[in-house]
Write a protein that holds these residues in place. Structure first.
Motif, PDB file in Angstrom:
ATOM      1  N   ILE A 136       1.907   1.770  -3.513  1.00 28.58           N
ATOM      2  CA  ILE A 136       0.996   2.153  -4.449  1.00 28.58           C
ATOM      3  C   ILE A 136       0.453   3.779  -4.149  1.00 28.58           C
ATOM      4  O   ILE A 136       0.222   4.520  -5.203  1.00 28.58           O
ATOM      5  CB  ILE A 136      -0.355   1.319  -3.975  1.00 28.58           C
ATOM      6  N   GLY A 137       0.631   4.206  -2.823  1.00 28.64           N
ATOM      7  CA  GLY A 137       0.378   5.699  -2.644  1.00 28.64           C
ATOM      8  C   GLY A 137       1.549   6.821  -3.231  1.00 28.64           C
ATOM      9  O   GLY A 137       1.376   7.943  -3.171  1.00 28.64           O
ATOM     10  N   THR A 138       2.558   6.336  -3.829  1.00 22.81           N
ATOM     11  CA  THR A 138       3.582   7.101  -4.402  1.00 22.81           C
ATOM     12  C   THR A 138       3.255   7.371  -5.866  1.00 22.81           C
ATOM     13  O   THR A 138       4.064   8.021  -6.286  1.00 22.81           O
ATOM     14  CB  THR A 138       5.076   6.517  -4.314  1.00 22.81           C
ATOM     15  N   THR A 142       4.119   6.229   5.043  1.00 23.70           N
ATOM     16  CA  THR A 142       2.394   6.740   5.052  1.00 23.70           C
ATOM     17  C   THR A 142       2.334   7.810   6.098  1.00 23.70           C
ATOM     18  O   THR A 142       1.006   8.058   6.070  1.00 23.70           O
ATOM     19  CB  THR A 142       1.703   5.645   5.291  1.00 23.70           C
ATOM     20  N   LEU A 172      -8.730  -0.117  -1.314  1.00 27.69           N
ATOM     21  CA  LEU A 172      -7.716  -0.936  -2.091  1.00 27.69           C
ATOM     22  C   LEU A 172      -7.900  -2.120  -1.450  1.00 27.69           C
ATOM     23  O   LEU A 172      -7.812  -2.703  -0.173  1.00 27.69           O
ATOM     24  CB  LEU A 172      -6.226  -0.420  -2.004  1.00 27.69           C
ATOM     25  N   CYS A 207      -1.571   7.234   0.106  1.00 26.63           N
ATOM     26  CA  CYS A 207      -1.902   6.462   1.296  1.00 26.63           C
ATOM     27  C   CYS A 207      -1.523   6.657   2.593  1.00 26.63           C
ATOM     28  O   CYS A 207      -0.446   6.616   3.078  1.00 26.63           O
ATOM     29  CB  CYS A 207      -1.321   5.028   0.972  1.00 26.63           C
ATOM     30  N   ASN A 245       2.972  10.621   0.197  1.00 28.94           N
ATOM     31  CA  ASN A 245       2.382   9.596  -0.053  1.00 28.94           C
ATOM     32  C   ASN A 245       0.788   9.670   0.133  1.00 28.94           C
ATOM     33  O   ASN A 245       0.098  10.438   0.729  1.00 28.94           O
ATOM     34  CB  ASN A 245       2.638   8.540   1.038  1.00 28.94           C
ATOM     35  N   PRO A 295      -7.729   6.028  -1.989  1.00 24.64           N
ATOM     36  CA  PRO A 295      -6.759   5.319  -0.768  1.00 24.64           C
ATOM     37  C   PRO A 295      -7.666   4.544   0.208  1.00 24.64           C
ATOM     38  O   PRO A 295      -6.797   3.653   1.036  1.00 24.64           O
ATOM     39  CB  PRO A 295      -6.172   6.661  -0.305  1.00 24.64           C
ATOM     40  N   LEU A 328       0.787  -1.383   0.010  1.00 31.11           N
ATOM     41  CA  LEU A 328       0.065   0.261   0.113  1.00 31.11           C
ATOM     42  C   LEU A 328       0.851   1.227   0.129  1.00 31.11           C
ATOM     43  O   LEU A 328       0.632   2.163  -0.928  1.00 31.11           O
ATOM     44  CB  LEU A 328      -1.000  -0.096   1.299  1.00 31.11           C
ATOM     45  N   ALA A 329       1.788   1.385   0.706  1.00 30.47           N
ATOM     46  CA  ALA A 329       2.840   2.473   0.840  1.00 30.47           C
ATOM     47  C   ALA A 329       3.343   2.692  -0.674  1.00 30.47           C
ATOM     48  O   ALA A 329       3.540   3.927  -0.986  1.00 30.47           O
ATOM     49  CB  ALA A 329       3.931   2.276   1.876  1.00 30.47           C
ATOM     50  N   PHE A 334      -7.340   5.904  -7.817  1.00 31.31           N
ATOM     51  CA  PHE A 334      -7.908   4.867  -7.181  1.00 31.31           C
ATOM     52  C   PHE A 334      -8.064   5.924  -5.860  1.00 31.31           C
ATOM     53  O   PHE A 334      -7.835   6.917  -5.588  1.00 31.31           O
ATOM     54  CB  PHE A 334      -6.589   3.875  -6.624  1.00 31.31           C
ATOM     55  N   LEU A 369       7.861  10.125   3.375  1.00 25.05           N
ATOM     56  CA  LEU A 369       7.580   8.517   3.570  1.00 25.05           C
ATOM     57  C   LEU A 369       7.289   8.060   5.198  1.00 25.05           C
ATOM     58  O   LEU A 369       7.624   8.606   6.042  1.00 25.05           O
ATOM     59  CB  LEU A 369       8.682   7.567   3.363  1.00 25.05           C
TER      60      LEU A 369
END
Lengths: 383, 383
Positions: free
Chosen positions: A309-311, B218, A321, B47, B45, A318, A306-307, A316, B177
């Motif tokens: 994907i968040g970049t 995150t 997911l 997420c 981020n 958040p 997940l971390a 999407f 991060l």
């Protein structure tokens, strides 16, 4: 047999003294025709090796008659002298075959910044020319290996025609990158334009989605040579499908032999807004050292997925997911779901599935885990 | 003393049972005023953890009276229940201090996807409130440590005013991060707007240029609290300069304690067309696993530097790049120059200098090497 399985090709592999081990280090592949259509894709790295600078000119007219390859030195960032070495290798190859140097693709792999001895290379060219054989595919595939532990070869059969291929690459393996070299051969009758479309379609979903270590090489080259010797003209769809199978097979062989890897990881992104976004998300996870180290440790650490994907800039929510590892949905709607203890990461093959719930497109990106062996091998490569 | 060095602050750190080791795991920092200006930057981020979602609302009016922090769980991807936990922690903190919850920033760090016991957290809040002391900075700095081997603290003295700071972070350390948390305090009189400008200027050239492992957390939060208790209003330039020194000092402490690292690497890019391009080139090298493994192996492999530069969109001539390692120009005009054997990579501190020859801007990005210990620590983190 690999690259010499289709009709109209000869190949060879010899030891020219470039590798200190005395192993084979030069290869030659010759298209004896009757046709000489070709297509080639190169690394997207802006710092390109001398063989790339040369070969970019060679391939422009869609005609390639021979590919000469060496391991034991990438001839990258070796200046004007290095370019002249590449040119001299092409000229020597052409002279031995009675063709023009401008129809000879040159590929090199090994350490960047290393100047190979030109005389060794030229003597290797002569050795390759003398050793050309209709069953020389195996020797050629062995001669292009660097840190590869096994040679990579493939044959795909069409209806009366076939495709052969060989590849090398185990590190700096995030193609568009020390070094992926691929030669593909076919005896199907295809025009240069058809060959180009088919090769770009095939590499887009195979080599371009392999991201072993996130490092893009200066020397990557994938060349397709078509001899037309079967006399058969397949439909473009059939040819593209077969070529894609050949490229995917070779890509999976590269993945399985990546430097120091314990796991092959397939990251599949579902329901993305676009295929490009699916690839972006897959690649972000493939490049997370923390996620890759966790897989090495057999730890289904979905938080690191997940971390990553968040970049990305993909579409999407958040808070919505889903993530599965080896089929266990450890995260649903961005919350813990099935127990990570159900995930068995002992087998080499690992699947990560990400549902973005943002559209209908999908893509798979392949990578490896981050291991002690990777660090060891790459901390001692040139010393 | 760190965060309690400036006048107007109290702090504490206690063990609330979140860490299985029994070590301190909750901290509280309180600004007793007379002023309560603040500024905060969060992870880029997308997420974001629950404490971020809460604290983003808290900081909007520029007023923060307290920061409550826990290690032992990031409260990220723990759903609505997790958000409620964060909210409950803020409410309990506020009640204990006689302030409003909307003035309480919450920070959490630890494993993503782990639900901490809410009762443990609330009891920890009570413990922190009871333990608040004018010399509580040390205890607070210890309580926010996760994989950190040492606490990180700084004090910068102005003329009659000062800045104090504490930080944690050793992995997932590419701030924008798992998790960098920083609290900065000052008794200077600064407005929220001045505090915001100064903090963004300071973090842009310090934490934002630290890229230990390329993985963005995150939970990253950097909060500045200003009490005005010195009665002195420094010039904005003086305050920004002092704050930048404090942030850079803490960033270097984070760098030196990064998980498993053997080397601190400063990558300085000279003569870029823009500062952004200098940072892009520096970060590309900082994220090359092959380059980082080579430094671990004490191998001055400049080819891997060039291969990384080539993946960027910065302005440069691929045939005219210079690269130095520890002051030895191993590559000039994209060719081998001084002998790599002159480069001694035994010391922990390594400098890489890249001359793009494309402009007049420059930037330094800091990273670490890729080691067996990094792989080991991150393959066993949650298991």
């Amino acid at each position: 047999m690999s690259i010499t399985a289709p009709k109209g090709f000869r190949a060879s592999g010899v030891a020219a003294g470039l590798k200190s081990t005395g192993a084979k280090d030069m290869a030659l592949v010759v298209n004896d025709g009757p046709e000489h259509a070709s297509a080639t894709v190169f690394t997207a790295n802006r710092c390109k090796a001398n063989p790339i600078l040369w070969s970019q000119e060679v391939v422009k007219d869609g005609i390639v008659r021979a590919v000469v390859l060496n391991s034991g030195g990438a001839n990258c960032y070796t200046g004007a002298e290095g370019f002249q070495t590449t040119h001299a290798v092409a000229e020597r190859t052409a002279a031995g075959l009675g063709i023009g140097a401008i129809d000879v693709v040159v590929c090199s792999t090994g350490l960047i910044g290393l100047k190979n001895d030109r005389d060794d290379l030229l003597a290797g060219v002569d050795g390759c020319a003398a050793a050309l054989a209709e069953d020389g595919g195996q020797a050629a595939a062995e001669a292009i290996m660097t840190t590869d532990s096994v040679s990579k070869q493939v044959v795909v059969e069409g209806s009366g025609w076939s495709i052969g291929g060989m590849a090398k690459g185990a590190g700096m393996l995030a193609p568009q990158l020390a070094t992926m070299l691929v030669v593909l051969t076919t005896d199907a009758k295809v025009t240069p334009a058809e060959a180009d479309r088919a090769l770009r379609a095939a590499t887009r979903v195979s080599f371009d989605r392999l991201d072993s270590d996130g490092c893009m090489s200066t020397n990557d080259t994938v060349t397709l040579l078509a001899s037309g010797a079967s006399g058969i003209t397949p439909s473009e769809a059939d040819f593209t499908e077969a070529l894609t199978r050949a490229c995917t097979d070779l890509a999976m062989q590269l993945l399985a032999d990546a430097e120091g890897a314990d796991h092959e990881i397939a990251i599949t992104v579902l329901n993305a807004a676009s295929e490009d976004e699916a690839v972006e998300v897959g690649r972000s996870v493939a490049r997370s050292n923390l996620f890759k180290a966790a897989v090495f440790g057999k730890d289904p650490n979905w938080g690191r997925v997940l971390a990553s994907i968040g970049t990305t800039s993909a579409a999407f929510d958040p808070a919505d997911l889903d993530v599965a590892m080896n089929g266990v949905w450890v995260c649903r709607a961005s919350e813990p779901a099935e127990s990570p203890e159900l995930v068995d990461l002992s087998p080499r093959e690992v699947s990560v599935t990400i549902d973005l719930k943002a559209g209908q497109e999908r893509a798979t990106v392949w990578t490896n885990d981050l291991t002690h062996a990777y660090v060891h091998e790459n901390s001692a490569y040139s010393s």
